[in-house]
Structure formats: structure tokens, C-alpha cells
Design a protein around this motif. Sequence first.
Motif, PDB file in Angstrom:
ATOM      1  N   GLN A  18      19.824  77.670  43.014  1.00  0.00           N
ATOM      2  CA  GLN A  18      19.475  77.921  44.411  1.00  0.00           C
ATOM      3  C   GLN A  18      20.390  78.956  45.065  1.00  0.00           C
ATOM      4  OE1 GLN A  18      19.205  74.266  46.777  1.00  0.00           O
ATOM      5  NE2 GLN A  18      18.884  73.130  44.899  1.00  0.00           N
ATOM      6  N   ILE A  19      21.699  78.797  44.862  1.00  0.00           N
ATOM      7  CA  ILE A  19      22.667  79.550  45.663  1.00  0.00           C
ATOM      8  C   ILE A  19      22.973  80.918  45.061  1.00  0.00           C
ATOM      9  CG2 ILE A  19      25.061  79.526  46.477  1.00  0.00           C
ATOM     10  CD1 ILE A  19      24.682  76.471  46.885  1.00  0.00           C
ATOM     11  N   ARG A  20      23.259  80.984  43.788  1.00  0.00           N
ATOM     12  CA  ARG A  20      23.488  82.301  43.164  1.00  0.00           C
ATOM     13  C   ARG A  20      22.289  83.246  43.322  1.00  0.00           C
ATOM     14  NH1 ARG A  20      27.698  83.624  39.591  1.00  0.00           N
ATOM     15  NH2 ARG A  20      28.968  81.872  38.878  1.00  0.00           N
ATOM     16  N   ALA A  50      20.547  65.392  48.420  1.00  0.00           N
ATOM     17  CA  ALA A  50      21.734  66.198  48.747  1.00  0.00           C
ATOM     18  C   ALA A  50      21.714  67.575  48.110  1.00  0.00           C
ATOM     19  CB  ALA A  50      23.005  65.459  48.336  1.00  0.00           C
ATOM     20  N   PHE A  51      21.147  67.714  46.926  1.00  0.00           N
ATOM     21  CA  PHE A  51      21.191  68.989  46.203  1.00  0.00           C
ATOM     22  C   PHE A  51      19.836  69.683  46.143  1.00  0.00           C
ATOM     23  CE2 PHE A  51      24.340  66.055  44.259  1.00  0.00           C
ATOM     24  CZ  PHE A  51      25.483  66.668  44.752  1.00  0.00           C
ATOM     25  N   VAL A  52      18.894  69.208  46.953  1.00  0.00           N
ATOM     26  CA  VAL A  52      17.540  69.761  46.951  1.00  0.00           C
ATOM     27  C   VAL A  52      17.468  70.924  47.940  1.00  0.00           C
ATOM     28  CG1 VAL A  52      15.102  69.240  47.348  1.00  0.00           C
ATOM     29  CG2 VAL A  52      16.592  67.518  46.310  1.00  0.00           C
ATOM     30  N   GLY A  69      15.550  69.009  65.787  1.00  0.00           N
ATOM     31  CA  GLY A  69      16.436  69.902  65.060  1.00  0.00           C
ATOM     32  C   GLY A  69      17.696  69.239  64.532  1.00  0.00           C
ATOM     33  N   TRP A  70      17.676  67.901  64.419  1.00  0.00           N
ATOM     34  CA  TRP A  70      18.845  67.188  63.887  1.00  0.00           C
ATOM     35  C   TRP A  70      18.743  67.161  62.375  1.00  0.00           C
ATOM     36  CZ3 TRP A  70      17.311  62.796  67.687  1.00  0.00           C
ATOM     37  CH2 TRP A  70      17.623  63.196  69.001  1.00  0.00           C
ATOM     38  N   MET A  71      18.945  68.325  61.775  1.00  0.00           N
ATOM     39  CA  MET A  71      18.710  68.501  60.350  1.00  0.00           C
ATOM     40  C   MET A  71      19.914  69.179  59.691  1.00  0.00           C
ATOM     41  SD  MET A  71      15.507  67.391  60.136  1.00  0.00           S
ATOM     42  CE  MET A  71      14.865  68.024  58.575  1.00  0.00           C
ATOM     43  N   MET A  72      20.176  68.790  58.447  1.00  0.00           N
ATOM     44  CA  MET A  72      21.152  69.488  57.620  1.00  0.00           C
ATOM     45  C   MET A  72      20.438  70.673  56.979  1.00  0.00           C
ATOM     46  SD  MET A  72      23.563  67.647  54.798  1.00  0.00           S
ATOM     47  CE  MET A  72      24.986  68.455  54.067  1.00  0.00           C
ATOM     48  N   LEU A  73      21.036  71.841  57.047  1.00  0.00           N
ATOM     49  CA  LEU A  73      20.378  73.055  56.564  1.00  0.00           C
ATOM     50  C   LEU A  73      20.387  73.127  55.036  1.00  0.00           C
ATOM     51  CD1 LEU A  73      21.925  75.501  59.172  1.00  0.00           C
ATOM     52  CD2 LEU A  73      19.670  74.413  59.253  1.00  0.00           C
ATOM     53  N   GLU A  74      19.541  73.977  54.490  1.00  0.00           N
ATOM     54  CA  GLU A  74      19.461  74.146  53.042  1.00  0.00           C
ATOM     55  C   GLU A  74      20.804  74.623  52.474  1.00  0.00           C
ATOM     56  OE1 GLU A  74      17.465  75.535  55.297  1.00  0.00           O
ATOM     57  OE2 GLU A  74      15.401  75.754  54.588  1.00  0.00           O
ATOM     58  N   PRO A  75      21.161  74.171  51.277  1.00  0.00           N
ATOM     59  CA  PRO A  75      22.424  74.596  50.675  1.00  0.00           C
ATOM     60  C   PRO A  75      22.575  76.110  50.590  1.00  0.00           C
ATOM     61  CG  PRO A  75      21.463  72.809  49.395  1.00  0.00           C
ATOM     62  CD  PRO A  75      20.440  73.200  50.424  1.00  0.00           C
ATOM     63  N   LYS A  76      21.504  76.814  50.226  1.00  0.00           N
ATOM     64  CA  LYS A  76      21.586  78.261  50.059  1.00  0.00           C
ATOM     65  C   LYS A  76      21.887  78.956  51.376  1.00  0.00           C
ATOM     66  CE  LYS A  76      16.571  78.891  50.581  1.00  0.00           C
ATOM     67  NZ  LYS A  76      15.298  79.097  49.872  1.00  0.00           N
ATOM     68  N   MET A  77      21.359  78.417  52.483  1.00  0.00           N
ATOM     69  CA  MET A  77      21.591  79.030  53.780  1.00  0.00           C
ATOM     70  C   MET A  77      23.036  78.846  54.226  1.00  0.00           C
ATOM     71  SD  MET A  77      19.735  78.299  57.401  1.00  0.00           S
ATOM     72  CE  MET A  77      20.606  78.711  58.907  1.00  0.00           C
ATOM     73  N   GLU A  78      23.559  77.649  54.047  1.00  0.00           N
ATOM     74  CA  GLU A  78      24.958  77.389  54.413  1.00  0.00           C
ATOM     75  C   GLU A  78      25.893  78.294  53.609  1.00  0.00           C
ATOM     76  OE1 GLU A  78      24.571  72.631  55.391  1.00  0.00           O
ATOM     77  OE2 GLU A  78      24.539  73.299  53.318  1.00  0.00           O
ATOM     78  N   ALA A  79      25.628  78.402  52.317  1.00  0.00           N
ATOM     79  CA  ALA A  79      26.482  79.201  51.446  1.00  0.00           C
ATOM     80  C   ALA A  79      26.420  80.685  51.791  1.00  0.00           C
ATOM     81  CB  ALA A  79      26.085  78.980  49.990  1.00  0.00           C
ATOM     82  N   ARG A  80      25.210  81.191  52.022  1.00  0.00           N
ATOM     83  CA  ARG A  80      25.063  82.618  52.332  1.00  0.00           C
ATOM     84  C   ARG A  80      25.698  82.957  53.683  1.00  0.00           C
ATOM     85  NH1 ARG A  80      21.230  86.869  50.976  1.00  0.00           N
ATOM     86  NH2 ARG A  80      22.249  88.732  51.804  1.00  0.00           N
ATOM     87  N   GLY A 163      22.078  76.712  63.322  1.00  0.00           N
ATOM     88  CA  GLY A 163      20.710  76.479  63.728  1.00  0.00           C
ATOM     89  C   GLY A 163      20.172  77.788  64.278  1.00  0.00           C
ATOM     90  N   SER A 164      18.957  77.750  64.813  1.00  0.00           N
ATOM     91  CA  SER A 164      18.351  78.992  65.295  1.00  0.00           C
ATOM     92  C   SER A 164      18.315  79.058  66.816  1.00  0.00           C
ATOM     93  CB  SER A 164      16.926  79.142  64.739  1.00  0.00           C
ATOM     94  OG  SER A 164      16.047  78.199  65.340  1.00  0.00           O
ATOM     95  N   VAL A 165      18.274  80.280  67.326  1.00  0.00           N
ATOM     96  CA  VAL A 165      18.118  80.557  68.751  1.00  0.00           C
ATOM     97  C   VAL A 165      17.157  81.737  68.886  1.00  0.00           C
ATOM     98  CG1 VAL A 165      20.394  79.700  69.406  1.00  0.00           C
ATOM     99  CG2 VAL A 165      20.141  82.094  68.758  1.00  0.00           C
TER     100      VAL A 165
END
Length: 229
Positions: A18-20, A50-52, A69-80, A163-165
Motif C-alpha cells: 500500500q505505502i511504497r 488496522a492494516f487495510v 468524519g470521526w475516521m482514521m485515515l488510510e495508512p498510505k495517506m498518513e505516510a505520504r 482531514g479535509s477542508v
Amino acid sequence: MNAPTDLEHARFNMIEQQIRPWDVLDLEILALLSRMHREDFVPIAHRALAFVDMQIPLTANTAEAEDNGWMMLEPKMEARMLQDLKVRPGDKVLEVGAGSGYMAALLGQRAQRVISLELKPELAKMARANLQRAGISNVDVREGDGAKGLPAEGPFDVIVLSGSVAEVPPALLSQLKVGGRLGAITGNEPIMRATFITRTGETTYETAQPWDINAPRLANFAEPSKFTF
């Protein structure tokens, strides 16, 4: 998926599959993602996710979490986001939207100090508890309206909107140091863009929008007027 070997295999796959591929190639960040246990920041009811490659509800009522919007963001987005903000060891960081505390934990491992603002008391409490269990002491989670920033504590080297604005308010940009960077997801569905703004002078800024992704709305940020004809 509780055995340590299963967890580490899932974590490895998250990073490699996902992340690379999302152009996160900074070896220090990849190493940080390997050792920071994302599953420890996910509510127990959703820990298997957790890893999806998906957003994860942070409250018991999934529909309510999605609507607000009480959501944990995708791993790839947090990493990027972490990579593209180029957080440095001496940086003072403001995060808007603590959520579960995971992004704050990653930021805390890269920066000198992090202040994370969370509007929902339940999430602020969760983030504090998760960070304490992870042994991270340089992150301060506070209940507050992130749309206003934290001018009394500024200026900041980095501001992150988790999050988004619709658009970044000038009040937040004014809290950046010269040379400081702000990262956010801006725009409206179906297409939003990662937006990175660097303060280049007292009144000048440079903006880059290198990738597209959608993210839940942050509360209390102004929305553009919608005209109907």
C-alpha cells in the motif's frame, strides 16, 4: 490476527503493497511505520482492519462516525503526508484533528514537539490514552477548535490538517513560521487534492498539489456558498 508473526506479516504487507506504491520511499519513515504499532491506535472493535487500505470508524456507531468524519485515515495517506511535509527533529508541529492519536504519534517521532487539537472530547481522551500507552511524551492532545489554530502557541514549523477542508483559512497560514509548511486535503468530492503550502515570506506563500485523495471533513471550517439556479 493476534499472533505476533501474523501482525508483523500484515504490517509488512501494508508497507510494501500500500505505502511504497504510493511513492513513500523515505527509508526513515518506512522504518518508523514498521515499529509504530498502528493496531494499538485502532478501536478494539475494528482492530482487524488496522492494516487495510481504508478509513476506520473511531466510535462505536459506524454510521455516525462516517457522517461526522470521526475516521482514521488510510495508512498510505498518513505516510505520504508525513513524508511530503518533511518534518525535522527541531520542528514544532500543530495537528488539527487528533483522531486516535496515530498521526500525532508519527509526527512526535519526527518532530521536537506536537500539539494536537481535537474537537470531540471522546476522541481526545482516546488519543491521549493511546499515546501514553505507546510511551510518547512530546505530544500534547488538547480539546479545541482547530479551525482557529492556536495563535498563542505559534508560530509553527509544520501544521497538519488530518482531514479535509474546502480551503485553508488564512488564520492558519498566519500561524506558520517563514519556511514553515502546512499540509491538508482540500476541495470537494469527487476530487480532493493534497495541498502543501510553504510560507516563503511575511505575506508570500507557495502551494503544491502533488496527489489526489478524498478525506473526511474537519468540523467548523468554512464551506463555500452553494448557489442553485
